[in-house]
Motif scaffolding. Sequence first.
Motif, short mmCIF file in Angstrom:
data_model
loop_
_atom_site.label_atom_id
_atom_site.label_comp_id
_atom_site.label_asym_id
_atom_site.label_seq_id
_atom_site.Cartn_x
_atom_site.Cartn_y
_atom_site.Cartn_z
N LEU A 122 0.83 -1.21 0.00
CA LEU A 122 0.00 0.00 0.00
C LEU A 122 0.87 1.26 0.00
CD1 LEU A 122 -2.79 -1.09 2.50
CD2 LEU A 122 -2.96 -0.93 0.02
N ALA A 123 1.92 1.28 0.83
CA ALA A 123 2.82 2.43 0.84
C ALA A 123 3.53 2.57 -0.50
CB ALA A 123 3.82 2.30 1.98
N ALA A 124 3.90 1.44 -1.13
CA ALA A 124 4.56 1.50 -2.43
C ALA A 124 3.61 2.09 -3.48
CB ALA A 124 5.02 0.10 -2.86
N ILE A 125 2.33 1.73 -3.41
CA ILE A 125 1.35 2.28 -4.35
C ILE A 125 1.23 3.80 -4.17
CG2 ILE A 125 -1.12 2.34 -4.89
CD1 ILE A 125 -1.18 -0.66 -4.43
N ASN A 126 1.24 4.28 -2.92
CA ASN A 126 1.18 5.72 -2.68
C ASN A 126 2.38 6.44 -3.28
OD1 ASN A 126 -1.23 5.47 -1.30
ND2 ASN A 126 -0.23 5.14 0.68
N ALA B 58 4.55 9.79 -7.86
CA ALA B 58 5.51 9.89 -8.96
C ALA B 58 4.78 10.01 -10.30
CB ALA B 58 6.42 8.66 -8.96
N ILE B 59 3.67 9.30 -10.47
CA ILE B 59 2.90 9.39 -11.72
C ILE B 59 2.24 10.76 -11.85
CG2 ILE B 59 0.84 8.48 -12.87
CD1 ILE B 59 1.64 5.72 -11.79
N LEU C 8 4.15 -0.02 -14.47
CA LEU C 8 4.43 -1.46 -14.32
C LEU C 8 4.66 -1.82 -12.86
CD1 LEU C 8 6.80 -2.04 -17.37
CD2 LEU C 8 4.43 -2.75 -17.14
N ASN C 9 5.40 -0.99 -12.12
CA ASN C 9 5.63 -1.27 -10.70
C ASN C 9 4.33 -1.21 -9.91
OD1 ASN C 9 8.26 -1.44 -11.44
ND2 ASN C 9 8.94 0.43 -10.46
N ARG C 10 3.48 -0.22 -10.22
CA ARG C 10 2.20 -0.14 -9.52
C ARG C 10 1.31 -1.34 -9.87
NH1 ARG C 10 -1.44 5.22 -10.04
NH2 ARG C 10 -1.96 4.26 -12.06
N ALA C 11 1.38 -1.80 -11.11
CA ALA C 11 0.63 -3.00 -11.49
C ALA C 11 1.09 -4.22 -10.69
CB ALA C 11 0.78 -3.25 -12.99
N ALA C 12 2.42 -4.32 -10.44
CA ALA C 12 2.92 -5.43 -9.63
C ALA C 12 2.37 -5.37 -8.21
CB ALA C 12 4.45 -5.41 -9.61
N CYS C 13 2.28 -4.15 -7.63
CA CYS C 13 1.70 -4.01 -6.29
C CYS C 13 0.24 -4.43 -6.28
CB CYS C 13 1.86 -2.57 -5.80
SG CYS C 13 3.56 -2.05 -5.55
N HIS C 14 -0.53 -3.98 -7.30
CA HIS C 14 -1.94 -4.37 -7.37
C HIS C 14 -2.10 -5.88 -7.54
CE1 HIS C 14 -3.67 -0.42 -7.13
NE2 HIS C 14 -3.05 0.02 -8.22
N LEU C 15 -1.17 -6.47 -8.26
CA LEU C 15 -1.22 -7.92 -8.45
C LEU C 15 -0.99 -8.65 -7.13
CD1 LEU C 15 -1.54 -10.09 -10.63
CD2 LEU C 15 0.93 -10.09 -10.90
#
Length: 376
Positions: free
Chosen positions: A307-311, A316-317, A328-335
Amino acid sequence: MPLQVSDYTWQQTKTSVFISVPLRGVSVRDADVFCTENYLKVNFPPFLFEVFLCAPIDDENSKAKIGNDTIIFTLYKKEVAMWETLSLPGVDKEMMQRIREKSILQAQERAKEATEAKAAARREDQKYALNVMMQIEEEERKKIEDMKENERMKATKELEAWKECQRKAEEQKRIHREEKFCEQEKQIEEERKKFKHKSHTRISASRNLATKGRNSENIFLEKLKENSIPAPRSVGSIKINFTPRVFPTALRESQVAEEEEWLHKQAEARRALNTDIPELSDLKEEEKNPEWLKDKGNKLFATENYLAAINAYNLAIRLNNKIPLLYLNRAACHLKLKNLHKAIEDSSKAYRIMKLHLRLTRPMKLYKMMLRRFGI
């Protein structure tokens, strides 16, 4: 209360005692025998036979044979002597109980020692089997290593032989080219000599013929030079000037509509960056850098704080939405969080950005290749 058996018989020698106890029609499987140094008991319900021996015996080597409704005991004495009686005289109930308890304790200790001895023997067997398996595996490993080494040496030898063959072939080709070049030079020299001889004979006849001969000789020499190896080209430089543009590609190779659309989106993004993020003034300088935020998100992802990584990736986006690696990194977190629809959406955004970038950078690659072709 069990019934005591009294109609037994016994005999002895100096080294052993023989006791015969009738079973009185009881099944052999129901008989329970217990024997120690000073105590012997046979329990076959409803009967019971027990005797408190007057001297110790070797209970480990003693034997019992059951058959024909009788149990025959062969007890070996520890001391060579003749017994006056089989059982210990003057034994009261308390003494009998102490002898029973002592015999049971001795039997338990002996069983415990036997169990420990079996466990130790089993451990030794396992250790021995493990050592044998390790030796077998070591031998197999050495055999495999030897096979690999032999194959490597064989391949190395084959490669060296192939290289030697190639070197010899190249040497033969070089020698063949040199011989052919020498033959061509000899032929040219012979043709030149023949031509000179003919030209001298023609000069003696007429000057005009001599002039024609010289002209024909020059023509022939020029043809010979044309057939020979040409001289290297002279080095030069070509200066190319292009109209300055935002995109470093030639106008004939660019896609004007897509480039203008990209510039328009960049301007809108910059305007949104100044208006949609009023909290930028509260951030530190490194927190305004998308690359720093991306590295921060990667560290949080490594610690499984998705969750912190998504924030971090979201901020950054918002600062720069044209970096496909952020999506791509946010997609990995959602996955990892099982948000499959969001993961698919971010992956699609990254794909569209990379596709647009490839379409815009392909003309630049062609331009650089053209510059290298002309030596600029």
